[in-house]
Write a protein that holds these residues in place. Structure first.
Motif, PDB file in Angstrom:
ATOM      1  N   UNK A  53     -41.834 -66.846-101.582  1.00 39.93           N
ATOM      2  CA  UNK A  53     -40.780 -67.596-102.253  1.00 39.93           C
ATOM      3  C   UNK A  53     -40.765 -67.127-103.712  1.00 39.93           C
ATOM      4  N   UNK A  54     -39.822 -67.628-104.488  1.00 43.24           N
ATOM      5  CA  UNK A  54     -39.690 -67.179-105.871  1.00 43.24           C
ATOM      6  C   UNK A  54     -40.944 -67.425-106.712  1.00 43.24           C
ATOM      7  N   UNK A  55     -41.547 -68.617-106.677  1.00 44.17           N
ATOM      8  CA  UNK A  55     -42.766 -68.801-107.485  1.00 44.17           C
ATOM      9  C   UNK A  55     -43.900 -67.843-107.103  1.00 44.17           C
ATOM     10  N   UNK A  56     -44.040 -67.528-105.828  1.00 45.43           N
ATOM     11  CA  UNK A  56     -45.083 -66.586-105.403  1.00 45.43           C
ATOM     12  C   UNK A  56     -44.830 -65.210-106.016  1.00 45.43           C
ATOM     13  N   UNK A  57     -43.576 -64.762-105.978  1.00 44.49           N
ATOM     14  CA  UNK A  57     -43.239 -63.453-106.533  1.00 44.49           C
ATOM     15  C   UNK A  57     -43.451 -63.427-108.045  1.00 44.49           C
ATOM     16  N   UNK A  58     -43.030 -64.495-108.701  1.00 47.15           N
ATOM     17  CA  UNK A  58     -43.135 -64.517-110.157  1.00 47.15           C
ATOM     18  C   UNK A  58     -44.566 -64.709-110.646  1.00 47.15           C
ATOM     19  N   UNK A  59     -45.487 -65.050-109.764  1.00 45.12           N
ATOM     20  CA  UNK A  59     -46.905 -65.162-110.128  1.00 45.12           C
ATOM     21  C   UNK A  59     -47.610 -63.805-110.107  1.00 45.12           C
ATOM     22  N   UNK A  60     -46.981 -62.796-109.505  1.00 45.25           N
ATOM     23  CA  UNK A  60     -47.586 -61.466-109.407  1.00 45.25           C
ATOM     24  C   UNK A  60     -47.415 -60.695-110.715  1.00 45.25           C
ATOM     25  N   UNK A  61     -48.188 -59.609-110.856  1.00 46.69           N
ATOM     26  CA  UNK A  61     -48.050 -58.743-112.030  1.00 46.69           C
ATOM     27  C   UNK A  61     -46.606 -58.292-112.122  1.00 46.69           C
ATOM     28  N   UNK A  62     -46.040 -58.409-113.321  1.00 53.37           N
ATOM     29  CA  UNK A  62     -44.612 -58.164-113.463  1.00 53.37           C
ATOM     30  C   UNK A  62     -44.321 -57.192-114.599  1.00 53.37           C
ATOM     31  N   UNK A  63     -43.042 -56.921-114.771  1.00 50.98           N
ATOM     32  CA  UNK A  63     -42.580 -56.006-115.809  1.00 50.98           C
ATOM     33  C   UNK A  63     -41.190 -56.459-116.241  1.00 50.98           C
ATOM     34  N   UNK A  64     -40.881 -56.210-117.488  1.00 53.10           N
ATOM     35  CA  UNK A  64     -39.547 -56.474-118.023  1.00 53.10           C
ATOM     36  C   UNK A  64     -39.047 -55.195-118.667  1.00 53.10           C
ATOM     37  N   UNK A  65     -37.794 -54.866-118.416  1.00 54.13           N
ATOM     38  CA  UNK A  65     -37.189 -53.700-119.034  1.00 54.13           C
ATOM     39  C   UNK A  65     -35.758 -53.993-119.428  1.00 54.13           C
ATOM     40  N   UNK A  78     -33.924 -56.874-117.263  1.00 51.85           N
ATOM     41  CA  UNK A  78     -34.376 -57.211-115.916  1.00 51.85           C
ATOM     42  C   UNK A  78     -35.862 -57.542-115.966  1.00 51.85           C
ATOM     43  N   UNK A  79     -36.282 -58.542-115.195  1.00 53.31           N
ATOM     44  CA  UNK A  79     -37.705 -58.833-115.081  1.00 53.31           C
ATOM     45  C   UNK A  79     -38.015 -59.284-113.667  1.00 53.31           C
ATOM     46  N   UNK A  80     -39.247 -59.023-113.268  1.00 53.98           N
ATOM     47  CA  UNK A  80     -39.698 -59.404-111.933  1.00 53.98           C
ATOM     48  C   UNK A  80     -41.000 -58.729-111.603  1.00 53.98           C
ATOM     49  N   UNK A  81     -41.521 -59.026-110.426  1.00 52.48           N
ATOM     50  CA  UNK A  81     -42.808 -58.442-110.036  1.00 52.48           C
ATOM     51  C   UNK A  81     -42.698 -56.939-109.810  1.00 52.48           C
ATOM     52  N   UNK A 121     -38.997 -55.546-108.469  1.00 50.77           N
ATOM     53  CA  UNK A 121     -38.010 -56.311-107.716  1.00 50.77           C
ATOM     54  C   UNK A 121     -37.564 -57.386-108.687  1.00 50.77           C
ATOM     55  N   UNK A 122     -36.464 -57.119-109.355  1.00 46.08           N
ATOM     56  CA  UNK A 122     -35.983 -58.041-110.378  1.00 46.08           C
ATOM     57  C   UNK A 122     -35.612 -59.369-109.750  1.00 46.08           C
ATOM     58  N   UNK A 142     -35.436 -49.390-111.081  1.00 46.52           N
ATOM     59  CA  UNK A 142     -36.301 -48.315-111.562  1.00 46.52           C
ATOM     60  C   UNK A 142     -36.404 -48.409-113.080  1.00 46.52           C
ATOM     61  N   UNK A 143     -37.458 -47.868-113.677  1.00 44.32           N
ATOM     62  CA  UNK A 143     -37.617 -47.949-115.130  1.00 44.32           C
ATOM     63  C   UNK A 143     -36.720 -46.944-115.865  1.00 44.32           C
ATOM     64  N   UNK A 144     -35.404 -47.152-115.726  1.00 46.24           N
ATOM     65  CA  UNK A 144     -34.439 -46.266-116.373  1.00 46.24           C
ATOM     66  C   UNK A 144     -34.621 -46.258-117.888  1.00 46.24           C
ATOM     67  N   UNK A 145     -35.154 -47.356-118.437  1.00 47.43           N
ATOM     68  CA  UNK A 145     -35.370 -47.460-119.883  1.00 47.43           C
ATOM     69  C   UNK A 145     -36.533 -46.599-120.361  1.00 47.43           C
ATOM     70  N   UNK A 146     -37.458 -46.285-119.488  1.00 50.19           N
ATOM     71  CA  UNK A 146     -38.644 -45.502-119.860  1.00 50.19           C
ATOM     72  C   UNK A 146     -38.498 -44.018-119.549  1.00 50.19           C
ATOM     73  N   UNK A 147     -37.670 -43.693-118.559  1.00 51.19           N
ATOM     74  CA  UNK A 147     -37.579 -42.316-118.094  1.00 51.19           C
ATOM     75  C   UNK A 147     -36.127 -41.973-117.763  1.00 51.19           C
TER      76      UNK A 147
END
Length: 170
Positions: A53-65, A78-81, A121-122, A142-147
């Motif tokens: 569910x959403x809380x389970x996904x948002x508890x995982x290691x995440x990234x924002x770009x 965008x942010x998500x696990x 997975x945003x 994908x990390x379009x902001x980094x690469x």
């Protein structure tokens, strides 16, 4: 006393050598928005699948770009696990992912994209949860902001939105 130390040392070594024994994926408490399946999962939580569910996904290691994409106007945050965090939580092993959307559109994605790139997975766009109307509940970013080399048709075609299922295979 010596016997207790030996037992405790043995238990500690066992936990280090076999960390999957110590990990169990909780069952979702809310609406399931992602199901991961594979020929074998180390951490299934419902039947032979790993469901989140959403809380389970948002508890995982995440990234924002923050980036521009072909599907949005201007820079969007965008942010998500991380995709690799989801695969680790499920205990999924393989070389290929089939990412399937709510409308049954799918794309094949090499597991290497999850391992070597900060693919997410945003679950949120500009801080708000993503509705189905806004490409949610999950959007592979994908990390379009980094690469800048990722900003091409190859990776655009793998950027599935409205994701419901990930099938892992060899």
């Amino acid at each position: 006393m010596m016997h207790i130390r030996v037992v405790l040392t043995s238990l500690a070594l066992t936990a280090l050598c076999f960390p999957t024994w110590a990990f169990a994926l909780d069952k979702p408490k809310g609406e399931v928005i992602l199901t991961v399946s594979a020929p074998h999962l180390d951490h299934p939580n419902i039947a032979e699948t790993a469901q989140f569910d959403l809380p389970m996904l948002e508890a995982l290691a995440s990234h924002t770009g923050e980036m521009e994409t072909p599907w949005t106007e201007g820079k969007v945050k965008f942010s998500g696990p991380l995709l690799r965090s989801i695969l680790e939580a499920a205990g999924a092993h393989g070389t290929k992912l089939k990412i399937i959307a709510l409308n049954d559109y799918s794309a094949e994605v090499p597991v290497e994209d999850a391992e070597k790139l900060d693919t997410i997975l945003a679950t949120r766009m500009n801080g708000d949860t993503m509705s189905v109307r806004d490409k949610g509940p999950l959007f592979l970013i994908y990390p379009f902001d980094k690469d800048a080399s990722l900003f091409n048709e190859k990776y655009f075609s793998r950027s599935v939105w409205q994701i419901k299922t990930i099938e892992v295979s060899e």
